[in-house]
Each structure stands twice: as structure tokens, then as C-alpha cells.
Scaffold this active site. Sequence first.
Site, short mmCIF file in Angstrom:
data_model
loop_
_atom_site.label_atom_id
_atom_site.label_comp_id
_atom_site.label_asym_id
_atom_site.label_seq_id
_atom_site.Cartn_x
_atom_site.Cartn_y
_atom_site.Cartn_z
N GLY A 12 -1.01 -13.72 -1.18
CA GLY A 12 -2.33 -14.21 -0.71
C GLY A 12 -2.55 -15.47 0.11
O GLY A 12 -3.44 -15.98 -0.03
N SER A 13 -1.45 -15.81 0.81
CA SER A 13 -1.55 -17.29 1.53
C SER A 13 -2.61 -16.99 2.60
O SER A 13 -3.16 -17.98 3.04
CB SER A 13 -0.27 -17.58 1.90
OG SER A 13 0.34 -17.05 2.95
N ASN A 14 -2.53 -15.77 3.22
CA ASN A 14 -3.60 -15.60 4.02
C ASN A 14 -5.07 -15.49 3.80
O ASN A 14 -5.91 -15.99 4.39
CB ASN A 14 -3.10 -14.44 5.11
CG ASN A 14 -2.06 -14.73 6.07
OD1 ASN A 14 -2.27 -15.18 7.16
ND2 ASN A 14 -0.76 -14.41 5.62
N LYS A 66 1.11 4.12 -0.52
CA LYS A 66 -0.16 4.85 -0.32
C LYS A 66 -1.19 4.93 -1.41
O LYS A 66 -0.50 4.77 -2.42
CB LYS A 66 -0.08 5.91 0.69
CG LYS A 66 0.42 7.02 -0.21
CD LYS A 66 0.29 8.50 0.50
CE LYS A 66 0.88 9.59 -0.33
NZ LYS A 66 0.74 10.93 0.12
N ARG A 94 -0.08 -1.01 1.59
CA ARG A 94 0.01 0.47 1.41
C ARG A 94 -0.78 0.90 2.82
O ARG A 94 -1.70 0.22 3.22
CB ARG A 94 -1.06 0.78 0.24
CG ARG A 94 -0.38 0.57 -0.89
CD ARG A 94 -1.38 0.67 -2.17
NE ARG A 94 -0.80 0.31 -3.32
CZ ARG A 94 0.00 1.06 -4.12
NH1 ARG A 94 0.22 2.28 -3.91
NH2 ARG A 94 0.48 0.58 -5.19
N ASN A 110 -6.13 -5.49 10.62
CA ASN A 110 -4.75 -5.81 9.70
C ASN A 110 -4.02 -6.94 10.52
O ASN A 110 -4.13 -6.91 11.54
CB ASN A 110 -3.83 -4.61 9.77
CG ASN A 110 -2.29 -4.66 9.04
OD1 ASN A 110 -2.53 -5.41 8.07
ND2 ASN A 110 -1.52 -4.33 9.81
N HIS A 112 -0.02 -8.43 10.83
CA HIS A 112 1.18 -8.09 10.97
C HIS A 112 2.04 -8.92 11.37
O HIS A 112 1.72 -9.51 12.54
CB HIS A 112 1.15 -6.79 11.91
CG HIS A 112 2.61 -6.36 11.55
ND1 HIS A 112 3.00 -5.68 10.33
CD2 HIS A 112 3.90 -6.35 12.52
CE1 HIS A 112 4.32 -5.04 10.67
NE2 HIS A 112 4.55 -5.66 11.82
#
Length: 195
Positions: A12-14, A66, A94, A110, A112
Site C-alpha cells: 500500500g505504499s502507493n 482473478k 488480480r 492502473n 505498473h
Amino acid sequence: MFRVVILGSGRGSNAAAILEAQEAGQLGLARVIGVFCDKPHAPILDLGPLHDVPAFYLDPGPFKTKMSPEAEAHWVDTIERLSPDLIVLAGFMRVIKETFLKAFEGRIINLHPSLLPKYPGLRSIQRAWEAGETETGCTVHWVTAEVDGGEIIDQARVPIYPGEPLEELEARVHDAEHKLLPKIIAEIAEVNLLD
Ligand code: GAR
């Protein structure tokens, strides 16, 4: 107000960087209204009480990579109640499938840890490092049915120094992520509220 929901699976650092940006007044009109996680004991859930935001575990169903259609429907029902303008996948590990994509079409981004289209999938920083690349970075993109494949919104480049240990490179990529993602959320909020 531009309503943001964060999905994550781990550290959860972001998510923390987004919430800290919000508290520092750097998220524009965007507000995080909920954090959801597919792992019952992930550290990301500790951000709820820390930042005074609802943070909940939701059952992802029986699969590893998923969610089942039934689980996706439950996630959709729960998240729809918050009327989100944007869903941010911040370390959500997922693949998002049709039920979820349809419900929030055009509203999911998202993060990445590579310069997409290079190194989609898992262990992206390590694979760039092992391949002897001279740079890598991070990408924020719109989410579509193609994994790590939707339209790129923005990227941050991170040089790879000769002989640099992987852990140091990983830390610098994460630093870049922590700056890029809140900036993009603020920008998307601004554009949407002007429309
Ligand atoms: C981040 O590096 C993010 O880019 C990556 O997971 C990490 C989550 O860290 N996401 C992916 O690899 C998605 N394909 P965090 O839990 O500390 O924010």
C-alpha cells in the site's frame, strides 16, 4: 469533488502516497472515498484508520490471479454504492474481468512498474534489471481487457546505473511511482471537473 476508490493487494505504499498527497492539498479536487483489498491482512488496510478513510477487505473468490464473476459482481455492488468517478489499481494483483470492466468502463487506471509496453506482467523491475536495460520506470494507463495493455496516460523514466543492486533500483522506481500516480489523479480530476 472527484470521487476516487483505490484497490490494492499488499504494502500500500502507493495508496499511502495518494492519501499523503491529499492531506498535503496536492490532489486537487480528488478525494479518496474508499480503499478495498483482496487480502484480509494486507498492510494497505492499516491506511484506513491512519488516514481516516474507509478501508475494507472484500472476498475475491476461489481463484488466485482473478476474481470469479460472482466475486466481481459483489465488488461492483459494494463499490458502486460509493459512486466513484475513478478507480485506481495501486498494486492490485488480480486481472480485472468483464463484470468489473463493464461496470466501470473508462473509469479505471492502473499503475505498473515498467515503461509499458515493455515488461508487462510480474517481476517487471527485476526483468528490466536482468536484461541489462539502461533505464526502466513506471506507467499509469487506462485499464482494458488486455492485461497492462490500455492507453498510456503518462510514464516516469528511471535510469538503471551500472552495477546497481536490484533493491536500490526497486526503491527508486517506487519513489517515481509515488510521485507519478497522485499527479495523474489530480490531473484526471481537473480535466473531468472542467468537462
Ligand atoms: C507497485 O510497484 C505497482 O506498480 C505494482 O505493485 C506495486 C505495489 O506496491 N503493480 C503491479 O505490478 C501491477 N501489475 P504498493 O502496494 O506498495 O503500492
